[in-house]
Structures are given as structure tokens and as C-alpha cells.
Design a protein around this motif. Structure first.
Motif, PDB file in Angstrom:
ATOM      1  N   LEU A   3      -4.649  11.752   3.425  1.00 52.44           N
ATOM      2  CA  LEU A   3      -3.844  10.543   3.589  1.00 52.44           C
ATOM      3  C   LEU A   3      -2.426  10.880   4.029  1.00 52.44           C
ATOM      4  N   LEU A   4      -1.837  11.898   3.409  1.00 50.05           N
ATOM      5  CA  LEU A   4      -0.464  12.265   3.745  1.00 50.05           C
ATOM      6  C   LEU A   4      -0.376  12.916   5.116  1.00 50.05           C
ATOM      7  N   ARG A   5      -1.445  13.574   5.533  1.00 48.46           N
ATOM      8  CA  ARG A   5      -1.484  14.133   6.888  1.00 48.46           C
ATOM      9  C   ARG A   5      -1.797  13.061   7.924  1.00 48.46           C
ATOM     10  N   GLY A   6      -2.475  11.999   7.501  1.00 49.40           N
ATOM     11  CA  GLY A   6      -2.869  10.947   8.427  1.00 49.40           C
ATOM     12  C   GLY A   6      -4.144  11.256   9.178  1.00 49.40           C
ATOM     13  N   GLU A  66     -10.703 -12.328  -5.176  1.00 47.93           N
ATOM     14  CA  GLU A  66      -9.310 -12.787  -5.155  1.00 47.93           C
ATOM     15  C   GLU A  66      -8.410 -11.835  -5.929  1.00 47.93           C
ATOM     16  N   LEU A  67      -8.614 -10.549  -5.698  1.00 46.32           N
ATOM     17  CA  LEU A  67      -7.853  -9.506  -6.368  1.00 46.32           C
ATOM     18  C   LEU A  67      -7.173  -8.629  -5.322  1.00 46.32           C
ATOM     19  N   VAL A  68      -5.877  -8.427  -5.472  1.00 47.61           N
ATOM     20  CA  VAL A  68      -5.113  -7.524  -4.600  1.00 47.61           C
ATOM     21  C   VAL A  68      -4.942  -6.209  -5.359  1.00 47.61           C
ATOM     22  N   PRO A  69      -5.618  -5.129  -4.946  1.00 55.80           N
ATOM     23  CA  PRO A  69      -5.636  -3.883  -5.736  1.00 55.80           C
ATOM     24  C   PRO A  69      -4.258  -3.355  -6.107  1.00 55.80           C
ATOM     25  N   GLN A  70      -3.332  -3.318  -5.140  1.00 54.44           N
ATOM     26  CA  GLN A  70      -2.004  -2.764  -5.438  1.00 54.44           C
ATOM     27  C   GLN A  70      -1.289  -3.600  -6.501  1.00 54.44           C
ATOM     28  N   ALA A  71      -1.399  -4.918  -6.393  1.00 57.75           N
ATOM     29  CA  ALA A  71      -0.770  -5.795  -7.389  1.00 57.75           C
ATOM     30  C   ALA A  71      -1.447  -5.644  -8.745  1.00 57.75           C
ATOM     31  N   PHE A  72      -2.777  -5.480  -8.728  1.00 56.44           N
ATOM     32  CA  PHE A  72      -3.524  -5.302  -9.966  1.00 56.44           C
ATOM     33  C   PHE A  72      -3.081  -4.033 -10.688  1.00 56.44           C
ATOM     34  N   LEU A 125      -5.827   2.070  -2.045  1.00 57.14           N
ATOM     35  CA  LEU A 125      -4.515   1.790  -2.621  1.00 57.14           C
ATOM     36  C   LEU A 125      -3.377   2.263  -1.733  1.00 57.14           C
ATOM     37  N   SER A 126      -3.628   3.289  -0.932  1.00 54.78           N
ATOM     38  CA  SER A 126      -2.564   3.799  -0.060  1.00 54.78           C
ATOM     39  C   SER A 126      -2.150   2.778   0.988  1.00 54.78           C
ATOM     40  N   GLY A 127      -3.096   1.933   1.390  1.00 58.06           N
ATOM     41  CA  GLY A 127      -2.830   0.999   2.469  1.00 58.06           C
ATOM     42  C   GLY A 127      -2.834   1.656   3.829  1.00 58.06           C
ATOM     43  N   ALA A 128      -3.155   2.948   3.874  1.00 58.49           N
ATOM     44  CA  ALA A 128      -3.121   3.691   5.134  1.00 58.49           C
ATOM     45  C   ALA A 128      -4.480   3.731   5.813  1.00 58.49           C
ATOM     46  N   VAL A 129      -5.500   3.193   5.147  1.00 55.41           N
ATOM     47  CA  VAL A 129      -6.872   3.197   5.711  1.00 55.41           C
ATOM     48  C   VAL A 129      -7.335   1.759   5.845  1.00 55.41           C
TER      49      VAL A 129
END
Length: 371
Positions: free
Chosen positions: A280-283, A308-314, A367-371
Motif C-alpha cells: 500500500l505504501l509503495r502503491g 450503510e456502514l463507512v469502515p473508516q468512520a466505524f 481502510l487505506s482508501g488507496a484500493v
């Protein structure tokens, strides 16, 4: 090339064991302890397959690794036996580090226990003077780690680190290990003002002193002084900030080391998330894990959306609940990632049967939001 890796084992076949584990995570650097960090028992370093491990590193293109000093060293102690053990044991660890061919050994500065911070700073500087004068034949630097400020530990502010360095005669052999979880927990706002924090560090200590960066998320809010690491993207720091640290222009060239906790529902299934965190950090998640991995992440995302669940907010809401509601915590101690894992399994969000570690890897990616 981005130098990124994790803490790995240094047992059985010594450096060979460490290199094999690091390569399994696709690491380009790694960190080791030369023995158990909680005690003084050590195998002779010349029996730890050093040359064989170095040959493997050379073949893999790994050119810089890090050693971490044992936790039992406390140069800040007023107790003579504890202090003297710290000095002599650190000197021996430095000689072992030199034998391996490593430039920096990371050290928790120490704790002042029943005294005060001023005593701790002076005592640590005194100990470092003794350690360095007794290892002048080596080329090893001591990387003082920035600390979270739990208990009476020293190194919780940039000023304390600078004060120690100023009081040490051979301070050209002192570097710094910057830890993201620790400085966040100490009160430095890297989430909203990373550039400002690094500028402050540069003015007080000097960015040129940073030799190693530990990259960890935190289970606690800013200035909590707790030091509880979380997998990246599953804590109060967040993936975006950690990615910004890793790719920050002012920090390039240093080894970035993950110390994130292994996760799982029981001891038989606990596993590290290093491989997916590094990708993830390498992309390069898709190149490393393949298209099916990406599709699984999308399936999990769609499943949570249907709930109706937002993982990061959860995750944020669950950490806050566990922190503030004692009754709720007593009733359900599960941390956010474990709760998300249970939802995925119980809701049959994935078509194929995967191991717990594989599901958790996909959750970290989500959770990273990068994928």
C-alpha cells in the motif's frame, strides 16, 4: 528505491531467518534484535549465519538494515545496578551490531522512575558518554527514539532529545529514530501539520540527525501518551498521513520500519499485515497481490455500503467507544478490525473461502482508501 520493511525475527539461523522473513513481505530493508529484547541471553554473534545472510541481502538488493537495542536497557535509572547493566549491555549490543555490519542501533533513551525529567536527561547523557567512549573502535551510531511520554520515559519532546545530544561529547555518533505513533501520542500533530512538525524538529534537533523512521498508526488520539501501535489505516493517524511521511521529501533515503501489531482472533491465527502495508505504501498492491485481491476489496466495500456502514468512520467510532464507555468495553472488548472481520465472515461478503489473515489484509487495503 523506497527502503521499507518491518521488524523481523533473528533466531534459528540468525540473519538467514531474518532475510527470508523480510523477503516474504517484499521488504527492501528490515530491523532486528540480536536476541530477545526482554533479557540479556545472547547466542555468540559469530554463530548467527551473518555472512550467509549478507550474501542473501546482496542478492535481494537490501543494502541497509537496522538493529534495535533491548527494552531492558534503562540509562535513565538512578539505581546503580540497573544503570551499569544498561551501559555494559548496550556496549555489547553495539559490538554485535558492528559485527553484523549495521550502522544504527535504535535505543529507547530511558526512564527516570522515582526522580524527575531533568535527572533523566542528565543520567541518560552520562550513560551515553560511557557507552560511546567504551565503543570508540566501532562505527555504530545510537539512534535515540522519540517516545510517546508514557510513565516517566524520556524523549517525549524534541527538546528532551536535543538536550541529551547537547550533553554528549561524541554526539556525532548520535542519530534519531522518528516514530510516528510516538510523536503523535506525545502531542505532535502530524495529521494536520506534518510539514510544521518536521520544521519544528529541524529547528530543535535537526532533520539530518534522523537515521531511521518507525511507521505505526496509533490506537489513541493525539497527546494520549499511551504508545499503542495499530496497523496502518486502522488508528487515529490514518493511512494518508503515514503515506505522506514515507514519501516526504525531507525524509527520503532513510529506512522506514513497520512495527505494527500482528492481528487475529486467537494466538493460532495471529499474523502480521506487513506485506499489504508495504504494498500500500509503495502503491503497487495490484501488481503484488493481483486483480482478484482488488476485486475482493471491492466486494467488501460493496458489502459494507449495503449495511450503510463507512469502515473508516466505524473504526474511529469504535476506538472512541472503547476509550470512553467502560460498560461497553466490558461487554465487548473487540477492537475495530476484529469487529469488521466478524461482519465480513458472518455476512459472507466474499465468494471464496479465505484465511483470517487474508481477509484482514483486504480489510487493511479497504481502510487505506488507496484500493
Amino acid at each position: 528505491m523506497l527502503k521499507i520493511g518491518s521488524h523481523v525475527s533473528f533466531s534459528d539461523k540468525g540473519l538467514i531467518t531474518a532475510v527470508n522473513e523480510a523477503l516474504s513481505y517484499d521488504s527492501s530493508t528490515f530491523m532486528i534484535y540480536t536476541g530477545a529484547p526482554q533479557n540479556t541471553r545472547r547466542k555468540p554473534i559469530d554463530t548467527m549465519f551473518i555472512e550467509e545472510g549478507k550474501a542473501m541481502m546482496e542478492k535481494a538488493g537490501i543494502h541497509e538494515i537496522v538493529v534495535h537495542a533491548p527494552y531492558i536497557i534503562n540509562l535513565g535509572s538512578y539505581k546503580e545496578d540497573t544503570y551499569e547493566l544498561g551501559v555494559s549491555f548496550l556496549q555489547e549490543e553495539i559490538r554485535r551490531t558492528e559485527y553484523i555490519g549495521v550502522k544504527n542501533i535504535v535505543l529507547h533513551p530511558g526512564a527516570y522512575t522515582d526522580k524527575d525529567a531533568e535527572f533523566g536527561v542528565n543520567r541518560i547523557a552520562q550513560g551515553l558518554n560511557e557507552v560511546l567512549s567504551g565503543t570508540s573502535e566501532t562505527n555504530v551510531n545510537i539512534a535515540l527514539e522519540t517516545m510517546a511520554g508514557k510513565g516517566t520515559e524520556v524523549g517525549r519532546t524534541f527538546e528532551e532529545i536535543a538536550s541529551i545530544i547537547e550533553k554528549v561529547e561524541q554526539n556525532e555518533r548520535l542519530t534519531v529514530c522518528l516514530d510516528t505513533c510516538h510523536i503523535h501520542d506525545a502531542g505532535y500533530d502530524i495529521v494536520n501539520d506534518l510539514d510544521g512538525v518536521l520544521k519544528q524538529f529541524d529547528e530543535i534537533v535537526g532533520l539530518d540527525r534522523i537515521a531511521v523512521v518507525h511507521i505505526n498508526d496509533s490506537k489513541n488520539g493525539i497527546a494520549a501518551h499511551k504508545d499503542r501501535h495499530a496497523p496502518i489505516g486502522s488508528g487515529y493517524i490514518g493511512f494518508d498521513t503515514i503515506r505522506n511521511v514515507v514519501h516526504h521529501e525531507a525524509l527520503q533515503g532513510r529506512p522506514f520500519i513497520l512495527e505494527t501489531p500482528w492481528i487475529g482472533k486467537d494466538s493460532k491465527h495471529v499474523a502480521p499485515m506487513y506485506e499489504v502495508e508495504i504494498a500500500l505504501l509503495r502503491g503497487n498492491v495490484q501488481d503484488h497481490f493481483g486483480g482478484e485481491f482488488i476485486e475482493d476489496v471491492e466486494r467488501i466495500r460493496h458489502f459494507f455500503k449495503s449495511q450503510e456502514l463507512v469502515p473508516q468512520a466505524f473504526v474511529a467510532e469504535t476506538w472512541e467507544l472503547l476509550r470512553t464507555d467502560a460498560k461497553a468495553k466490558k461487554a465487548d472488548k473487540r477492537e475495530p478490525l476484529e469487529r469488521l472481520y466478524d461482519m465480513v465472515v458472518e455476512g459472507k461478503a466474499l465468494e471464496q473461502q479465505l484465511s483470517e489473515a487474508e481477509i484482514n489484509q483486504r480489510l487493511i487495503a479497504l481502510l487505506s482508501g488507496a484500493v
